[in-house]
Design an enzyme around this catalytic site. Structure first.
Site, PDB file in Angstrom:
ATOM      1  N   ARG A  27      11.085  -7.041   7.189  1.00 14.58           N
ATOM      2  CA  ARG A  27      11.080  -8.385   6.528  1.00 14.58           C
ATOM      3  C   ARG A  27      12.434  -8.780   5.612  1.00 14.58           C
ATOM      4  O   ARG A  27      13.128  -9.503   5.481  1.00 14.58           O
ATOM      5  CB  ARG A  27      10.011  -8.706   5.856  1.00 14.58           C
ATOM      6  N   ASP A  40      -2.678  -3.675   5.056  1.00 11.12           N
ATOM      7  CA  ASP A  40      -1.903  -3.332   4.020  1.00 11.12           C
ATOM      8  C   ASP A  40      -0.863  -2.131   4.583  1.00 11.12           C
ATOM      9  O   ASP A  40      -1.029  -1.162   4.601  1.00 11.12           O
ATOM     10  CB  ASP A  40      -2.820  -2.608   3.002  1.00 11.12           C
ATOM     11  N   CYS A  73     -14.192  31.555 -13.201  1.00 12.52           N
ATOM     12  CA  CYS A  73     -14.550  32.523 -14.367  1.00 12.52           C
ATOM     13  C   CYS A  73     -15.760  33.318 -13.984  1.00 12.52           C
ATOM     14  O   CYS A  73     -16.663  33.098 -13.464  1.00 12.52           O
ATOM     15  CB  CYS A  73     -15.094  31.438 -15.514  1.00 12.52           C
ATOM     16  N   GLU A  77      -8.048 -13.690   9.585  1.00 12.25           N
ATOM     17  CA  GLU A  77      -7.630 -12.145   9.820  1.00 12.25           C
ATOM     18  C   GLU A  77      -7.576 -11.410   8.716  1.00 12.25           C
ATOM     19  O   GLU A  77      -7.820 -11.831   7.630  1.00 12.25           O
ATOM     20  CB  GLU A  77      -5.986 -12.351  10.297  1.00 12.25           C
ATOM     21  N   CYS A 116     -10.588  31.450 -19.268  1.00  8.88           N
ATOM     22  CA  CYS A 116     -11.536  30.392 -19.105  1.00  8.88           C
ATOM     23  C   CYS A 116     -11.439  29.735 -20.443  1.00  8.88           C
ATOM     24  O   CYS A 116     -11.586  30.386 -21.561  1.00  8.88           O
ATOM     25  CB  CYS A 116     -13.129  31.163 -18.961  1.00  8.88           C
ATOM     26  N   LEU A 148       3.243 -15.163   1.830  1.00 11.86           N
ATOM     27  CA  LEU A 148       2.008 -16.070   1.837  1.00 11.86           C
ATOM     28  C   LEU A 148       1.782 -16.325   0.571  1.00 11.86           C
ATOM     29  O   LEU A 148       1.948 -15.367  -0.325  1.00 11.86           O
ATOM     30  CB  LEU A 148       0.747 -15.088   2.702  1.00 11.86           C
ATOM     31  N   ASP A 170      -0.290  -3.416  -7.472  1.00  6.45           N
ATOM     32  CA  ASP A 170      -0.103  -4.919  -6.912  1.00  6.45           C
ATOM     33  C   ASP A 170      -0.762  -5.766  -7.775  1.00  6.45           C
ATOM     34  O   ASP A 170      -0.284  -6.782  -8.005  1.00  6.45           O
ATOM     35  CB  ASP A 170      -0.818  -4.819  -5.459  1.00  6.45           C
ATOM     36  N   ALA A 171      -2.011  -5.292  -8.393  1.00  6.89           N
ATOM     37  CA  ALA A 171      -2.561  -6.260  -9.198  1.00  6.89           C
ATOM     38  C   ALA A 171      -1.881  -6.558 -10.422  1.00  6.89           C
ATOM     39  O   ALA A 171      -1.910  -7.794 -10.784  1.00  6.89           O
ATOM     40  CB  ALA A 171      -3.949  -5.840  -9.673  1.00  6.89           C
ATOM     41  N   GLU A 172      -1.007  -5.582 -10.906  1.00  3.57           N
ATOM     42  CA  GLU A 172      -0.288  -6.082 -12.154  1.00  3.57           C
ATOM     43  C   GLU A 172       0.697  -6.755 -11.743  1.00  3.57           C
ATOM     44  O   GLU A 172       0.978  -7.616 -12.561  1.00  3.57           O
ATOM     45  CB  GLU A 172       0.204  -4.701 -12.803  1.00  3.57           C
ATOM     46  N   TYR A 173       1.547  -6.615 -10.573  1.00  2.00           N
ATOM     47  CA  TYR A 173       2.600  -7.324 -10.061  1.00  2.00           C
ATOM     48  C   TYR A 173       2.287  -8.935 -10.151  1.00  2.00           C
ATOM     49  O   TYR A 173       2.662  -9.872 -10.452  1.00  2.00           O
ATOM     50  CB  TYR A 173       3.061  -6.917  -8.846  1.00  2.00           C
ATOM     51  N   ASP A 174       0.904  -8.938  -9.339  1.00  3.28           N
ATOM     52  CA  ASP A 174       0.464 -10.359  -8.920  1.00  3.28           C
ATOM     53  C   ASP A 174       0.015 -11.103 -10.233  1.00  3.28           C
ATOM     54  O   ASP A 174       0.241 -12.306 -10.204  1.00  3.28           O
ATOM     55  CB  ASP A 174      -0.885 -10.244  -8.019  1.00  3.28           C
ATOM     56  N   LYS A 178      -5.621 -18.775   8.313  1.00  3.92           N
ATOM     57  CA  LYS A 178      -4.626 -19.752   9.043  1.00  3.92           C
ATOM     58  C   LYS A 178      -5.298 -20.886   9.717  1.00  3.92           C
ATOM     59  O   LYS A 178      -6.089 -20.729  10.372  1.00  3.92           O
ATOM     60  CB  LYS A 178      -3.805 -18.763   9.798  1.00  3.92           C
ATOM     61  N   CYS A 189     -20.851  33.746 -19.565  1.00  3.72           N
ATOM     62  CA  CYS A 189     -19.880  32.682 -19.891  1.00  3.72           C
ATOM     63  C   CYS A 189     -20.889  31.705 -20.274  1.00  3.72           C
ATOM     64  O   CYS A 189     -21.743  31.216 -19.663  1.00  3.72           O
ATOM     65  CB  CYS A 189     -18.922  32.135 -18.916  1.00  3.72           C
ATOM     66  N   CYS A 215     -15.032  30.596 -22.653  1.00  6.43           N
ATOM     67  CA  CYS A 215     -15.414  32.089 -22.819  1.00  6.43           C
ATOM     68  C   CYS A 215     -14.033  32.911 -22.959  1.00  6.43           C
ATOM     69  O   CYS A 215     -14.443  34.173 -23.547  1.00  6.43           O
ATOM     70  CB  CYS A 215     -16.489  32.986 -22.026  1.00  6.43           C
ATOM     71  N   TYR A 252      -0.005 -10.190  14.508  1.00  6.09           N
ATOM     72  CA  TYR A 252      -0.843 -11.195  14.041  1.00  6.09           C
ATOM     73  C   TYR A 252       0.117 -12.566  14.089  1.00  6.09           C
ATOM     74  O   TYR A 252      -0.675 -13.591  13.734  1.00  6.09           O
ATOM     75  CB  TYR A 252      -1.164 -10.800  12.559  1.00  6.09           C
ATOM     76  N   LYS A 272      -6.163  -8.817   6.380  1.00  4.87           N
ATOM     77  CA  LYS A 272      -4.624  -8.607   5.550  1.00  4.87           C
ATOM     78  C   LYS A 272      -4.584  -7.084   5.524  1.00  4.87           C
ATOM     79  O   LYS A 272      -5.164  -6.399   4.644  1.00  4.87           O
ATOM     80  CB  LYS A 272      -4.582  -9.118   4.248  1.00  4.87           C
ATOM     81  N   LYS A 330      -6.956 -12.237  -1.815  1.00  3.90           N
ATOM     82  CA  LYS A 330      -6.740 -10.761  -1.908  1.00  3.90           C
ATOM     83  C   LYS A 330      -8.108 -10.398  -2.771  1.00  3.90           C
ATOM     84  O   LYS A 330      -8.720 -10.855  -3.699  1.00  3.90           O
ATOM     85  CB  LYS A 330      -5.705 -10.375  -3.024  1.00  3.90           C
TER      86      LYS A 330
END
Ligand code: IVH
Length: 673
Positions: free
Chosen positions: A136, A117, A425, A113, A407, A84, A34-38, A289, A430, A410, A224, A115, A313
């Site tokens: 939606r 997820d 192991c 409120e 392992c 939003l 989400d952060a990269e998208y935002d 709001k 060992c 050893c 909500y 948010k 966010k």
């Protein structure tokens, strides 16, 4: 390479955002966090703001994101489901608030409120009966998921109280963390694919052709926002609509607050950034709001989002990164633990380069493979976790990872017993195990020998100076001075630290011996009850199991450990070296905390919560779970526990750290600093 023009970059960003919308909304299979998208959206918005001529109607900034899966019939929303505006900074949130105050006359109240997820859902009721549930989609047209949503226990199929002719209730379908964990466990058991987070699990559970599949998944709903309303009560405020929805039978968040100032909005956001992991379901921010519905109408909306609301966010706790390799480490009991070697990534406030994958079954259920792009999560104080692969980015021709048969230290065969999750192991010689056992013995939670960390131990083992923990007390320090980096001073310090460790209490020694299943807490209990290592050596399995708090598994493991001649021999060498084998047993403890009430919160370095509480009680004190006026002090460790500290500060109860706690246990006196 020639620099791209703003026009080219805007075009590129539009394509990228549209593509990621498709992955997220249509396929439930996002490729970026989400952060990269935002971040992409923010760049596009900034670019369009600087170059308004670049804004085109088809730009994702002008549309409500979201789309359809094609599995269900399409439905056109009677009033569009808008998105939003989002911000990640307090300053922007405050700037939004100031715009609101300037615009509306007579000031404004705000409803804060959480948010949630999950997935936005529109529920339409006619004559009090649920007639349609729709996702939606793109905000204009969503999908008809009525049959599936009707299986969610939290969604009323009939409304309580006098029913309006038509009413639309909007809210979030989500999955609690417990339900998500249970679903993933169940998926793993049947060899199915696990979900990377509760939101994906909720989406995947809802987008099912067969409603009985949805019915078998534990989905929740929280209302909500009131949409269309005909023939119902007239409302002036948003908070009244929430009260009405609650009375009509919808779950409404108990954490919502109506506040009268921006300062309180700030306080709410800060409080929830801290508390977000205490409520059993995931939130990714706060929605603020305007409460007054007439003011909302005045403020109106842009083509994409209402002006009267904003989403603040939280910093992301999930990021995508490259899984470079999966390796196996050997622990002090021989346990072979697979771990992920990641392209380092900053997530949840820390840089993550390695993450445990726990055991063979976990790797199989997640089906992560070297070369995959994976979702990495680090939330609060929890250790970083690899959640799962981003399948669309999997390189062609990759094959499932398989657990090594030998392992890595050893070379002897690894063994996994039937019915057990862990692989071991089983070669006690060992070197990998030896290093871990000695390092653990010298660690802070055990004998606390400064200067004897893993690297030094590995060196001493390699040089043949250390084989087991007893060798520490006959360490050839002359030889050590010949090693690079070991000057006379550091060797003298090491000698002092080793000498000092001989006096540690029995519980620490028990922890240091690496008895399987015997941890800090149970070591305290055993040491307190039996009082001397010789009594533990002489005790039968039954005798140990009769100690309060020591279960049969621990008792059996301890009995097995001390029955082994090898371990007995180590114990005898430790005795000859002059180590303290004595308690203190409970009755010998000075009762310095009589009449005191000490609350423990957060994570301490040297004490488990249980051990700290047992230590308080063993000295005559009380250790309740909550802070009150009667509390003598609150011991605050790292991590969660902010609420108790907050309460203590409010009541003027002293808050002390681990060192002050240990002084308190010793002397019964409160000191700080
Ligand atoms: S109000 C016009 N309130 O966040 C305002 N949304 O991008 C409609 N969400 O699609 C949304 N918690 O899925 C609102 N308390 C809350 C929310 C919330 C989560 C989601 C919702 C929406 C998205 C906004």
């Amino acid at each position: 390479m020639a620099e791209r023009s703003p026009e080219e970059r805007a075009e590129e960003l539009r394509e990228l955002v549209a593509y990621h919308n498709h992955r997220y909304f249509d396929l439930d299979d996002p490729e970026v966090s989400d952060a990269e998208y935002d971040e992409l959206v923010r760049e596009l918005v900034a670019l369009e703001r600087a170059h308004p001529e670049l804004v085109v109607a088809a730009s994702p900034t002008q549309q409500v994101d979201g789309a359809r899966s094609g599995l269900f019939a399409e439905v056109r929303h009677r009033t569009p489901m808008m998105s939003l505006d989002k911000t990640t900074s307090y300053e922007e949130l405050q700037a939004w608030g100031r715009r609101m105050e300037r615009f509306v006359l007579g000031g404004s109240n705000y409803v804060c409120e959480l948010k949630l997820d999950g997935l936005a859902m529109s529920l339409l009721y006619e004559g009090g009966r649920l007639v349609r549930a729709a996702t939606r989609g793109d905000g204009e047209v969503g999908e008809d998921v009525t049959a599936n949503v009707a299986t969610i226990a939290a969604v009323p199929v009939r409304l309580g109280g006098p029913a309006p002719e038509v009413v639309e209730v909007r809210g979030e379908v989500y999955m609690t963390v417990d339900a998500f964990d249970a679903l993933n466990r169940q998926q793993a058991e049947v060899g199915g694919r696990t979900f990377v987070n509760p939101r994906n699990a909720a989406a995947g559970s809802l987008r099912q052709k067969d409603p009985t599949v949805t019915a078998g998944r534990e989905l929740s709903f929280s209302a909500y926002q009131l949409g269309e309303l005909t023939g119902g009560p007239a409302f002036r405020y948003h908070h009244e609509t929430l009260e009405w929805m609650s009375a009509a039978g919808f779950p409404v968040s108990p954490y919502t607050e109506t506040v009268t100032s921006l300062a309180e909005v700030d306080r709410y956001c800060a409080e929830w950034a801290d508390r977000r992991h205490t409520i059993g379901f995931e939130i990714d921010g706060v929605v603020v709001k305007v409460d007054d519905l007439a003011q909302r109408r005045e403020l109106g909306a842009t083509s994409k989002a209402p002006r009267w609301a904003i989403a603040y966010k939280f910093p992301p706790e999930e990021k995508n990164t490259l899984l470079r390799d999966i390796m196996v480490s050997i622990g002090r009991t021989g346990k072979a633990t697979p771990f992920a070697v990641l392209e380092p990534v900053v997530v949840g406030g820390a840089r993550v380069g390695l993450a445990t994958l726990h055991n063979e079954d976990q790797v199989r259920a997640k089906d992560v493979r070297p070369g995959d792009t994976v979702v990495v999560r680090r939330a609060g104080d929890v250790i970083p976790e690899v959640r799962g692969p981003v399948l669309p980015l999997r390189p062609a021709g990759s094959t499932p990872w398989s657990f090594p048969t030998a392992c890595p230290v050893c070379g002897s065969p690894l063994q996994r017993l039937a019915g057990e999750a862990d692989t071991y192991c089983i070669n006690v010689e060992c070197p990998g195990q030896q290093v871990q056992r000695v390092t653990h013995f010298a660690s802070r939670g055990a004998m606390d020998i400064e200067g004897l960390g893993e690297r030094t131990v590995a060196l001493f083992c390699r040089e043949g100076l250390l084989h087991d923990v007893a060798d520490i007390y006959s360490l050839d320090l002359e030889r050590v001075t010949t090693f690079e980096g070991f000057g006379p001073l550091s060797v003298a310090n090491l000698a002092t630290a080793i000498e000092a460790s001989k006096a540690r209490p029995l519980a620490r020694l028990l922890v240091g011996l690496s008895v399987r299943h015997l941890g800090a807490n149970t070591s305290q209990l055993l040491a307190a009850a039996l009082g001397h290592l010789d009594r533990i050596l002489a005790a039968s399995e039954e005798e140990m199991a009769s100690v309060e708090g020591i279960g049969p598994v621990i008792a059996a493991s301890a009995a097995r450990f001390f029955a082994l001649p090898r371990n007995r021999e180590v114990v005898e060498r430790l005795r000859r070296a002059g180590l303290n084998f004595a308690g203190p047993a409970r009755p010998d403890l000075p009762q310095v905390l009589v009449g005191m009430s000490v609350v423990v919160t957060g994570t301490l370095d040297r004490w488990s919560r249980e051990a700290a509480e047992a230590a308080i009680k063993a000295r005559g004190g009380k250790s309740p779970g909550s802070v009150s006026q009667k509390t003598t002090a609150v011991v605050a460790g790292a991590g969660p526990g902010g609420a108790k500290v907050g309460k203590a500060v409010q009541l003027g109860v002293p808050v002390i750290d681990e060192a002050a706690f240990e002084r308190l246990l010793e002397t019964g006196e409160l000191t700080t600093g």
